[in-house]
Design an enzyme around this catalytic site. Sequence first.
Site, PDB file in Angstrom:
ATOM      1  CB  ALA A  16      -0.364 -25.652  15.500  1.00 20.01           C
ATOM      2  N   GLY A  19       0.684  -0.930  -0.096  1.00 23.17           N
ATOM      3  CA  GLY A  19       0.127  -0.129  -0.387  1.00 23.17           C
ATOM      4  C   GLY A  19       0.570   1.868  -0.011  1.00 23.17           C
ATOM      5  CG  ASP A  69       0.181  -9.241   7.381  1.00 22.26           C
ATOM      6  OD1 ASP A  69       0.309  -9.485   8.384  1.00 22.26           O
ATOM      7  OD2 ASP A  69      -0.923  -8.481   6.558  1.00 22.26           O
TER       8      ASP A  69
END
Length: 326
Positions: free
Chosen positions: A192, A109, A133
């Site tokens: 996980a 962005g 991210d």
Amino acid sequence: MVVPKIKHIGLLTSGGDAPGMNAAIRAVVRSAIFNGLRVSGIHFGYNGLLSGDIHPMNEKSVSGIINRGGTILGAGRSEEFKTKEGLARAARVCQHNKLDALMIIGGDGSFRGALELFQLHNIASVGIPGSIDNDVAGTDLSIGFDTAVNTAMSCIDKLRDTAEAHERIFVVEVMGKESGEIAIDVAIASGAEGVIIPEVAMDIPKLCQDIRKGIARGKSSFIIVVAEGATSAYHVAKHLEEARLGRETRVLVLGHLQRGGPPTALDREIASKMGAYAVDLLLLGKTACFAGVQSGVLVDYPLSYTWEGRRPFDVKSLELAKRLAI
Ligand code: F6P
């Protein structure tokens, strides 16, 4: 367009802050000074550019910051900068402060705004990818990603202790607006039992089946990592409770915690290398491009590549996270 000879750089951090941005600031300032250029720091991203919040920097201004999270320049997102009037004002501020080029540490962005400023007003710019991210096409790593993954992993390590003590299921929400990169790497690193990401449709019945199998095999705790862009951890937890798996479910949303803390060695290293390389790019007369790293080698791409190109989705890592979760 002809790019004027660069003598004075305006440096800003834009979008969400990311650990390692300070290391990049340090690298830009010191490499620029080494090459005889002047640097001014623009505070609070494009908002600071519009308001003229611009201050000269020297070697000393970046002392003792390589180990600090956040950004000494402040960060932010600016709606005004996206408008034609905002861009025109930003160009006038650059001219008034005699800035020949901008150096932008941020995500896609922030790069879009820099390209528009160049296309409409001929303000040269080079980008350095900074976003936890890790969703910038053209670079394997963005500054902050490695630290965010490590932070989430150490939180889950702690969570595992209490999850085991109470034989509970924990649904942990990690950041990642449109990308499951953090979630996948955290799932692998923390062992996980499940991972839900925006790139792949969520399959709750399969998740419940896997948890039932795990319980039957004597597993005591379950950690399900959810990327915020896929769905909310509370939503997943509600489904798991409704499935009556025989285990209590709790939720942990890690949120902005993942953006803080001292950067890892890897983030400091890539930030230092990309920062220095970005200065080299400007000195070579390149503009509207960004520095990146691919397979350990420094590369550069046009700013537009970050939204026109495609960042390949790491399907192998997702499969690995699932395979090792049994
Ligand atoms: O883009 C980085 C990021 O940390 C995302 O993972 C997250 O969705 C967003 O920023 C949060 O933004 P804000 O700080 O404005 O809440």
